[in-house]
Every structure is written in structure tokens, then in C-alpha cells.
Enzyme design. Structure first.
Site, PDB file in Angstrom:
ATOM      1  N   ARG A 160     -18.316   2.403  12.791  1.00  0.00           N
ATOM      2  CA  ARG A 160     -16.904   2.607  13.128  1.00  0.00           C
ATOM      3  C   ARG A 160     -16.565   4.093  13.149  1.00  0.00           C
ATOM      4  O   ARG A 160     -16.055   4.622  14.135  1.00  0.00           O
ATOM      5  CB  ARG A 160     -16.026   1.873  12.105  1.00  0.00           C
ATOM      6  CG  ARG A 160     -14.537   1.795  12.469  1.00  0.00           C
ATOM      7  CD  ARG A 160     -13.719   3.000  12.095  1.00  0.00           C
ATOM      8  NE  ARG A 160     -13.821   3.337  10.681  1.00  0.00           N
ATOM      9  CZ  ARG A 160     -13.306   4.421  10.151  1.00  0.00           C
ATOM     10  NH1 ARG A 160     -12.688   5.322  10.922  1.00  0.00           N
ATOM     11  NH2 ARG A 160     -13.447   4.692   8.861  1.00  0.00           N
TER      12      ARG A 160
ATOM     13  N   CYS B 274     -12.874  12.265  12.074  1.00  0.00           N
ATOM     14  CA  CYS B 274     -11.526  11.744  12.326  1.00  0.00           C
ATOM     15  C   CYS B 274     -10.961  12.369  13.590  1.00  0.00           C
ATOM     16  O   CYS B 274     -10.819  13.591  13.669  1.00  0.00           O
ATOM     17  CB  CYS B 274     -10.604  12.049  11.139  1.00  0.00           C
ATOM     18  SG  CYS B 274      -8.902  11.532  11.413  1.00  0.00           S
TER      19      CYS B 274
ATOM     20  N   HIS C 247     -13.956   8.618  -0.339  1.00  0.00           N
ATOM     21  CA  HIS C 247     -14.241   8.660   1.098  1.00  0.00           C
ATOM     22  C   HIS C 247     -14.262  10.141   1.447  1.00  0.00           C
ATOM     23  O   HIS C 247     -13.214  10.783   1.559  1.00  0.00           O
ATOM     24  CB  HIS C 247     -13.132   7.902   1.850  1.00  0.00           C
ATOM     25  CG  HIS C 247     -13.241   7.925   3.335  1.00  0.00           C
ATOM     26  ND1 HIS C 247     -13.701   6.852   4.063  1.00  0.00           N
ATOM     27  CD2 HIS C 247     -12.927   8.880   4.248  1.00  0.00           C
ATOM     28  CE1 HIS C 247     -13.671   7.135   5.352  1.00  0.00           C
ATOM     29  NE2 HIS C 247     -13.205   8.363   5.492  1.00  0.00           N
TER      30      HIS C 247
ATOM     31  N   HIS D   5     -15.394  13.454   3.674  1.00  0.00           N
ATOM     32  CA  HIS D   5     -15.832  14.013   4.947  1.00  0.00           C
ATOM     33  C   HIS D   5     -16.586  15.327   4.718  1.00  0.00           C
ATOM     34  O   HIS D   5     -16.365  16.030   3.738  1.00  0.00           O
ATOM     35  CB  HIS D   5     -14.640  14.224   5.881  1.00  0.00           C
ATOM     36  CG  HIS D   5     -14.193  12.962   6.544  1.00  0.00           C
ATOM     37  ND1 HIS D   5     -14.431  12.694   7.871  1.00  0.00           N
ATOM     38  CD2 HIS D   5     -13.550  11.872   6.059  1.00  0.00           C
ATOM     39  CE1 HIS D   5     -13.933  11.499   8.185  1.00  0.00           C
ATOM     40  NE2 HIS D   5     -13.393  10.985   7.086  1.00  0.00           N
TER      41      HIS D   5
END
Length: 316
Positions: A16, A251, A218, A220
Site C-alpha cells: 500500500r 506519503c 509508524h 518514515h
């Protein structure tokens, strides 16, 4: 070192997270091939698609076909991301294939919320009440809270720890009002502002307030800090991480070029292996998946262990 967990749960988000940001079209069959390969590694949770507007995220235009095409493996939960009621209704159509669960989601940055979901902070909070009732009506468990931009924002700057604390309280209040029990709360470093001390400061502050709160990270990797931040989280006893195979993704609303994906899955698993922390994931199989992911996108991906390999061959 005494705070290191004995085991961690890894949620693989590469399919995803990665395919939503790739510029060129990727064949549906190749997306399915990666998901099916990841299912063979010991991963027990794979986020496969997002049900979003294809005009905003063209890479997810084939989300329905991807879900229909995967070969579900027993013991693996396949999930999807959605941002609104329409996306949720699409996910419900695949209840026989997806392990749908609800999230109470807020953003620590109102400017990011407006850019990402076109909602103010007040609108986002009000929406959570409505969507939790939608989850309950559909028989979907509400298991998680999530805070986007929990460490900083390209549009708003540093995020005060006190704001994160207040948002966790709001999430817990919404859950209590609707009589749902959350399993954990995810802190998302959506725009890669975190550094290890910030991770320890935020997690530590939340633990002081809620000692039994299960926290997920989460992370990045836009600024190369993701694996360092993961280690800081491990030192704080964090037992849940989102990650992306080969470092896929980013993102699309982060507001900067080179917005990297989540912490690389195989790098995270290698770190855990070296620390004696169980993941249940077979690293060699995961490396093969990372190499497959790189072949699928047709350009180099940032994962390190996929290139350097494990240390097993040197240890004999």
C-alpha cells in the site's frame, strides 16, 4: 537494554505504502505477486491497498482488483486503508478477504489534516464519533487509535509533546464514549521529523501518563532516521511497528520531494534478530521479497540488508 521487548509485531505496509506513490503504472498482477510472496515470509499482517480517490492517488486505482487477486494464506491478516466513509464501504465489500478493523484517527497538525483530508482538527474529531458508530453498525471491531504527524510537520513545524498527550486523551475519550476498547495507539512520523531522543521523549511521556498503553510506531525514513528511531522505540519497550519491504513508499501529501517510505522491513527484522527479539519472520525470504519489489518498480530501493545480506554466511 532491560527494556527491550522479547518479541515484536510487524505490520507490512509496502504494497500500500509503496505502490501509492510510484510515478509509473504498475501491473496489477505484479502487485499481487509481491503480496503473495510476502505472505510466505512469516508476516502475519499485510496492508495491501488503500481505498481512496484514484484521481488523488492513481496508484490505487486497481485496489479492488488487487484484493480480488491475492491468494489468502491462513494466519495472515490482509487489511486496507481508507480515509472516509466511502472508502470504508468499499472495504466492507471484501469482508471475506480483508480483516477489516476500525481506527480512531487524529492529526497532530491541523495544516496537514486540511491538506490530507480537507478537515480541520474539530471536523476530524467530530468525524471520529460518526465513523466509530459506522464501524459498530457494520460489526467491524475498533482496535486502534492513530496520530498522524506526531513528531513534526512540514507545514506546521515541531509538534509539542503536550499536543500528542492531548490527542491520545481525545482518542481514549472517543473510545470510552462509544464503549470500544482499543488494543494500541500508533504514533506516525508522517513527514520524518523524529529523531531518537524525540521518540524516547514522546513515548516516555505517554508511558508516564498511561503506563499500560500499548504504543506502535509508524516511522518514515526521509531523513535516514527510521531504523535509529525504531531502535529508540525498542529501547522504550515498543512492541509494534509498521514497515515497508525494501523501504518502498512515501506519503504523497508530505509536501517534499523524496518522501521515503516506512522503516525498511528487512532492516528492522535484521536489527531485531541481532538483538535477540523474535519477529516470527524469515529474513532470507523477506530479502527475496525486497529484491522482487525493486524489480517490480524498476528502480533502486533504499533497503540496506537486501543488498548487504545477513551475517549468517560469515558466521558459518
Amino acid at each position: 537494554m532491560s527494556d527491550l521487548p522479547h518479541a515484536v509485531r510487524v505490520t507490512e505496509e509496502g504494497p500500500r505504502e509503496g505502490f501509492q506513490i510510484e510515478k509509473g503504472p504498475i501491473a496489477t498482477a505484479r502487485k499481487i505477486a509481491l503480496i503473495d510472496a510476502l505472505s510466505q515470509t512469516g508476516l502475519d499482517h499485510i496492508q495491501v491497498v488503500s481505498f481512496v480517490n484514484p484521481k488523488a492517488v492513481p496508484g490505487m486505482a486497481d485496489a479492488d482488483d488487487v484484493v480480488r487477486g491475492i491468494a489468502p494464506r491462513k494466519g495472515v491478516a490482509y487489511t486496507a486503508l481508507w480515509l472516509n466513509k466511502k472508502g470504508f464501504e468499499r472495504a466492507l465489500q471484501f469482508s471475506d478477504r480483508l480483516a477489516n478493523s476500525g481506527t480512531i484517527q487524529l492529526s497532530a497538525s491541523e495544516k496537514f489534516s486540511l491538506r490530507n483530508q480537507n478537515r480541520s482538527a474539530a471536523q476530524q474529531l467530530a468525524e471520529q464519533h460518526a465513523i466509530v458508530e459506522s464501524y459498530k453498525s457494520a460489526g467491524v471491531p475498533v482496535e486502534r487509535g492513530s496520530i498522524m504527524a506526531a513528531f513534526g510537520c512540514n507545514f506546521e513545524g515541531d509538534i509539542p509533546v503536550a499536543r500528542v498527550v492531548a490527542l491520545v486523551q481525545q482518542i481514549l475519550d472517543v473510545a470510552q464514549e462509544h464503549a470500544v476498547t482499543l488494543k494500541y495507539i500508533t504514533l506516525a512520523d508522517t513527514m520524518a521529523w523524529a529523531a531518537p531522543l524525540a521518540v524516547k521523549r514522546v513515548v516516555g511521556t505517554l508511558r508516564e501518563r498511561w503506563p499500560d498503553l500499548d504504543i506502535a510506531l509508524h516511522l518514515h525514513d526521509t531523513r535516514g532516521m527510521a531504523i535509529a528511531n525504531a531502535y529508540a522505540g525498542l529501547e522504550m519497550g515498543v512492541r509494534r511497528f509498521d514497515s515497508s519491504v525494501a523501504g518502498l513508499g512515501g506519503c504523497p501529501f508530505a509536501g517534499h520531494q523524496g518522501a521515503a517510505g516506512n522503516v525498511c522491513t528487512e532492516d528492522l527484522v535484521f536489527l531485531c534478530d541481532e538483538l535477540g527479539i523474535a519477529t516470527g519472520i524469515e529474513l532470507d525470504a523477506l530479502i527475496e521479497c525486497a529484491q522482487l519489489a525493486e524489480d517490480i518498480v524498476g528502480h533502486p530501493l533504499p533497503g540496506s540488508v537486501m543488498k548487504g545480506g545477513t551475517l549468517a554466511r560469515f558466521r558459518g
